[in-house]
Design an enzyme around this catalytic site. Structure first.
Site, PDB file in Angstrom:
ATOM      1  N   ASP A  99       0.353  -0.012  16.957  1.00 13.95           N
ATOM      2  CA  ASP A  99      -0.549   0.543  17.963  1.00 13.95           C
ATOM      3  C   ASP A  99      -0.432  -0.239  19.282  1.00 13.95           C
ATOM      4  O   ASP A  99       0.677  -0.371  19.812  1.00 13.95           O
ATOM      5  CB  ASP A  99      -1.961   0.548  17.379  1.00 13.95           C
ATOM      6  CG  ASP A  99      -2.988   1.281  18.211  1.00 13.95           C
ATOM      7  OD1 ASP A  99      -3.048   2.522  18.116  1.00 13.95           O
ATOM      8  OD2 ASP A  99      -3.732   0.611  18.958  1.00 13.95           O
ATOM      9  N   ASP A 233      -0.832  10.067  10.767  1.00 11.52           N
ATOM     10  CA  ASP A 233      -1.434   9.443  11.944  1.00 11.52           C
ATOM     11  C   ASP A 233      -1.643  10.488  13.040  1.00 11.52           C
ATOM     12  O   ASP A 233      -0.679  11.144  13.454  1.00 11.52           O
ATOM     13  CB  ASP A 233      -0.500   8.336  12.433  1.00 11.52           C
ATOM     14  CG  ASP A 233      -1.090   7.491  13.546  1.00 11.52           C
ATOM     15  OD1 ASP A 233      -2.060   7.934  14.190  1.00 11.52           O
ATOM     16  OD2 ASP A 233      -0.569   6.392  13.773  1.00 11.52           O
ATOM     17  N   GLY A 259      -2.899   7.382   6.804  1.00  9.53           N
ATOM     18  CA  GLY A 259      -3.176   7.618   8.207  1.00  9.53           C
ATOM     19  C   GLY A 259      -2.715   6.495   9.113  1.00  9.53           C
ATOM     20  O   GLY A 259      -1.715   5.810   8.848  1.00  9.53           O
ATOM     21  N   HIS A 260      -3.477   6.296  10.193  1.00  9.53           N
ATOM     22  CA  HIS A 260      -3.116   5.356  11.255  1.00  9.53           C
ATOM     23  C   HIS A 260      -3.080   3.921  10.749  1.00  9.53           C
ATOM     24  O   HIS A 260      -2.124   3.182  11.005  1.00  9.53           O
ATOM     25  CB  HIS A 260      -4.152   5.515  12.375  1.00  9.53           C
ATOM     26  CG  HIS A 260      -3.879   4.732  13.610  1.00  9.53           C
ATOM     27  ND1 HIS A 260      -2.730   4.867  14.357  1.00  9.53           N
ATOM     28  CD2 HIS A 260      -4.646   3.809  14.272  1.00  9.53           C
ATOM     29  CE1 HIS A 260      -2.790   4.063  15.410  1.00  9.53           C
ATOM     30  NE2 HIS A 260      -3.938   3.407  15.383  1.00  9.53           N
ATOM     31  N   PHE A 261      -4.109   3.513  10.015  1.00 13.43           N
ATOM     32  CA  PHE A 261      -4.197   2.138   9.516  1.00 13.43           C
ATOM     33  C   PHE A 261      -3.562   2.044   8.131  1.00 13.43           C
ATOM     34  O   PHE A 261      -4.249   1.889   7.118  1.00 13.43           O
ATOM     35  CB  PHE A 261      -5.658   1.679   9.485  1.00 13.43           C
ATOM     36  CG  PHE A 261      -6.224   1.355  10.841  1.00 13.43           C
ATOM     37  CD1 PHE A 261      -6.004   0.123  11.422  1.00 13.43           C
ATOM     38  CD2 PHE A 261      -6.961   2.296  11.537  1.00 13.43           C
ATOM     39  CE1 PHE A 261      -6.522  -0.182  12.681  1.00 13.43           C
ATOM     40  CE2 PHE A 261      -7.485   2.007  12.791  1.00 13.43           C
ATOM     41  CZ  PHE A 261      -7.256   0.764  13.366  1.00 13.43           C
TER      42      PHE A 261
END
Length: 279
Positions: A99, A233, A259-261
């Site tokens: 990120d 994500d 997902g993102h994390f």
């Protein structure tokens, strides 16, 4: 138990908090977190790698327990990390970027290519291909930096949005510990933090402007690249991971159903991929 040391360094007028594990003299790995988290996001990964590598995970300026940056710009974050690595003796190291940590780490590699031995990108983007629809409100602020558009971005700093970032795209959300997003909210609610983050959202457009330079760095130096990606994500889509292969044909790309994390659900798998990749 893994011996994790919690330390602070005074860098160019601000204090940088960091976690350190492993043995000095072992291969070095710098871990750079993203928004809105801190080095806490590596709490599960560090113990799985500390037997083989010397790991350091700083809180970026303006995040976690570190002081606010002198300038709320990614160039300033990268400059702080360059000075930080020098002070802790990280002269040559692999870097794990995620990120916001990605443009920070890529700027570091661009300015000091001789220092970076390998790149592990976990949902850390360097290509337009990877930008998802969730960037629309931020893009609106780039195109018209009005107070109205700035205020609209405050929804990204709320508890509901933070929890959503952690759980969106995770097939079994109950696997996501509430500790991460609860701690993130504690730091996000510090006095002055909202303006730091809103300024960084606005400055992110300069990272995208640097994508061609990042890509030229990849083509020129051919660093070893491992992309480990949460495929669901909403911010950085899978094409952003595959795009590394355009410039580094030997890049390894691995997707995980999360997902993102991604570390919240797949720390074991990502640690195994890193151990195999770095050797």
């Amino acid at each position: 138990m893994t011996d994790i040391r919690h330390r602070t360094r005074h860098i160019d007028g601000i204090d940088i908090f960091y976690r350190e594990a492993g043995t000095p003299g072992a291969p070095k790995l710098l871990l750079l977190h993203g928004f809105p988290t801190s080095s806490h996001m590596f709490r599960d990964l560090i113990p799985k790698l500390a037997d083989r590598y010397h790991l350091i995970a700083p809180d970026l300026p303006g995040f976690g327990r570190s002081d606010f940056p002198k300038e709320n710009r990614f160039a300033a974050l990268a400059a702080s990390m360059a000075a930080f690595t020098e002070q802790v003796g990280f002269d040559r190291f692999a870097v794990y970027v995620f990120d916001f940590g990605a443009p920070t780490g890529f700027r570091l590699a661009l300015d000091h290519p001789e220092r970076v031995t390998a790149i592990i990108s976990q949902n850390g983007n360097a290509y337009e291909d990877g930008l998802g629809d969730s960037w629309h409100p931020v893009r609106a602020y780039w195109q018209d930096p009005s107070q109205t558009n700035r205020e609209a971005l405050r929804t990204l700093l709320t508890e509901a949005t933070t929890i959503w970032q952690y759980t969106h795209g995770v097939p079994a959300p109950e696997r996501v510990s509430p500790d991460g997003y609860t701690l993130d909210m504690h730091y996000l609610e510090r006095d002055g933090m909202a303006d730091v983050q809103l300024d960084l959202f606005g400055d992110y457009r300069h990272n995208i402007a640097l994508y061609p330079a990042f890509q030229d760095y990849f083509r020129t130096y051919q660093p070893r690249v491992l992309a480990v990606w949460g495929q669901n994500d909403p911010f950085f889509r899978p094409p952003g991971a595959d795009a590394f292969k355009r410039d580094v044909p030997e890049a390894e790309v691995r997707f995980f159903d999360t997902g993102h994390f991604a570390l919240e659900t797949h720390a074991d798998e990502i640690a195994a991929a890193i151990r195999e990749f770095l050797g």
